[in-house]
Design a protein around this motif. Structure first.
Motif, short mmCIF file in Angstrom:
data_model
loop_
_atom_site.label_atom_id
_atom_site.label_comp_id
_atom_site.label_asym_id
_atom_site.label_seq_id
_atom_site.Cartn_x
_atom_site.Cartn_y
_atom_site.Cartn_z
N ALA A 66 0.82 -1.23 0.00
CA ALA A 66 0.00 0.00 0.00
C ALA A 66 0.84 1.26 0.00
O ALA A 66 0.56 2.20 -0.75
CB ALA A 66 -0.96 -0.02 1.19
N ARG A 67 1.89 1.31 0.81
CA ARG A 67 2.71 2.53 0.88
C ARG A 67 3.48 2.76 -0.42
O ARG A 67 3.66 3.90 -0.84
CB ARG A 67 3.64 2.45 2.09
CG ARG A 67 2.89 2.65 3.39
CD ARG A 67 3.75 2.39 4.64
NE ARG A 67 2.93 2.54 5.85
CZ ARG A 67 2.11 1.60 6.33
NH1 ARG A 67 2.00 0.43 5.70
NH2 ARG A 67 1.41 1.82 7.43
N ALA A 68 3.91 1.70 -1.06
CA ALA A 68 4.60 1.84 -2.35
C ALA A 68 3.64 2.37 -3.42
O ALA A 68 4.02 3.21 -4.25
CB ALA A 68 5.19 0.49 -2.78
N VAL A 69 2.40 1.91 -3.40
CA VAL A 69 1.40 2.40 -4.36
C VAL A 69 1.16 3.90 -4.14
O VAL A 69 1.15 4.68 -5.10
CB VAL A 69 0.08 1.61 -4.25
CG1 VAL A 69 -1.03 2.27 -5.06
CG2 VAL A 69 0.27 0.17 -4.69
N ILE A 70 1.00 4.30 -2.89
CA ILE A 70 0.78 5.73 -2.58
C ILE A 70 1.96 6.57 -3.03
O ILE A 70 1.80 7.63 -3.65
CB ILE A 70 0.49 5.92 -1.07
CG1 ILE A 70 -0.87 5.30 -0.72
CG2 ILE A 70 0.55 7.39 -0.69
CD1 ILE A 70 -1.15 5.22 0.76
N GLU A 71 3.17 6.07 -2.77
CA GLU A 71 4.38 6.82 -3.14
C GLU A 71 4.52 6.93 -4.66
O GLU A 71 4.87 7.99 -5.18
CB GLU A 71 5.61 6.12 -2.55
CG GLU A 71 6.90 6.84 -2.83
CD GLU A 71 8.11 6.11 -2.24
OE1 GLU A 71 9.21 6.27 -2.80
OE2 GLU A 71 7.94 5.41 -1.23
N ASN A 72 4.24 5.86 -5.37
CA ASN A 72 4.44 5.87 -6.83
C ASN A 72 3.31 6.56 -7.60
O ASN A 72 3.55 7.22 -8.60
CB ASN A 72 4.61 4.43 -7.35
CG ASN A 72 5.92 3.83 -6.90
OD1 ASN A 72 6.94 4.51 -6.86
ND2 ASN A 72 5.90 2.57 -6.54
N LEU A 73 2.06 6.38 -7.16
CA LEU A 73 0.93 6.98 -7.88
C LEU A 73 0.60 8.39 -7.39
O LEU A 73 0.01 9.17 -8.13
CB LEU A 73 -0.30 6.09 -7.76
CG LEU A 73 -0.24 4.71 -8.41
CD1 LEU A 73 -1.58 4.01 -8.30
CD2 LEU A 73 0.21 4.79 -9.85
N GLY A 74 0.95 8.69 -6.16
CA GLY A 74 0.60 9.98 -5.56
C GLY A 74 0.91 11.20 -6.40
O GLY A 74 0.06 12.09 -6.55
#
Length: 198
Positions: free
Chosen positions: A181-189
């Motif tokens: 989840a945190r990687a998704v937020i960091e990459n898509l944010g």
């Protein structure tokens, strides 16, 4: 005298249509990432619902200017954000779908008089596209898309939906449907458009 009143009425109708179109064009932007508002075809934004302690249904609906790619990106971003908000670390997409919804709009012609042969019978040539018979056109007439409409257009909008399972710790290995989840937020944010602050 009668012609003068009709001309003023037509000019006023045309002016109102132009002002309305300009107002709509000025505020017409893709749906930003925000909680859902509206309902039916007008519903846009994200929503989620808890099904079980670790299972959620998440969706994101865009307006007619929001691309399918953006709608799907915002769905993944919401799934990741929800996972972190609930104190979890990863999520697995159990089921995922993107639905395209289509609407056809017809803009009334301000010059249409609504009848044959007498006063106000003039109408422009019209064209429209139907899914089963392609492009069609004609002069005047009655019926759905007949005379009285100077613009008939079809618009699409997309809504992405997913059912997710959330969990703690590292994402399950060898599962292509599992996301940190945190990687998704960091990459898509950086590619997520937040609403303007007022």
């Amino acid at each position: 005298m009668l012609s003068s009143r009709v001309d003023r009425k037509r000019i006023a109708s045309l002016g109102t249509a132009i002002v309305g179109a300009l107002v709509l064009a000025a505020c017409a932007t893709p749906t930003p990432y925000r909680p859902a508002t509206g309902n039916g075809f007008a519903r846009t934004g994200y929503s989620d619902e808890q099904i079980e302690p670790n299972r959620f249904q998440v969706s994101f609906a865009g307006n007619t200017l929001t691309s399918r790619e953006t709608v799907e990106r915002y769905l993944l971003f919401r799934a990741a954000q929800l996972t972190v908000e609930r104190g979890f670390d990863h999520f697995v997409l159990v089921d995922r779908d993107t639905e395209r919804r289509t609407r056809t709009y017809a803009t009334p012609d301000p010059y249409w008089g609504g009848g044959y042969g007498g006063f106000g019978a003039w109408s422009p040539y019209w064209r429209f596209h139907g899914p089963s018979f392609g492009w069609r056109g004609g002069w005047g007439g009655w019926g759905p898309y007949g005379g009285g409409f100077n613009d008939v257009r079809t618009v699409d909008k997309y809504e992405a939906m997913a059912e997710i399972l959330v969990g703690r710790g590292p994402k399950p290995a060898n599962n292509v449907r599992a996301f940190d989840a945190r990687a998704v937020i960091e990459n898509l944010g950086p590619r997520v458009q937040m609403p303007e602050q007022r």
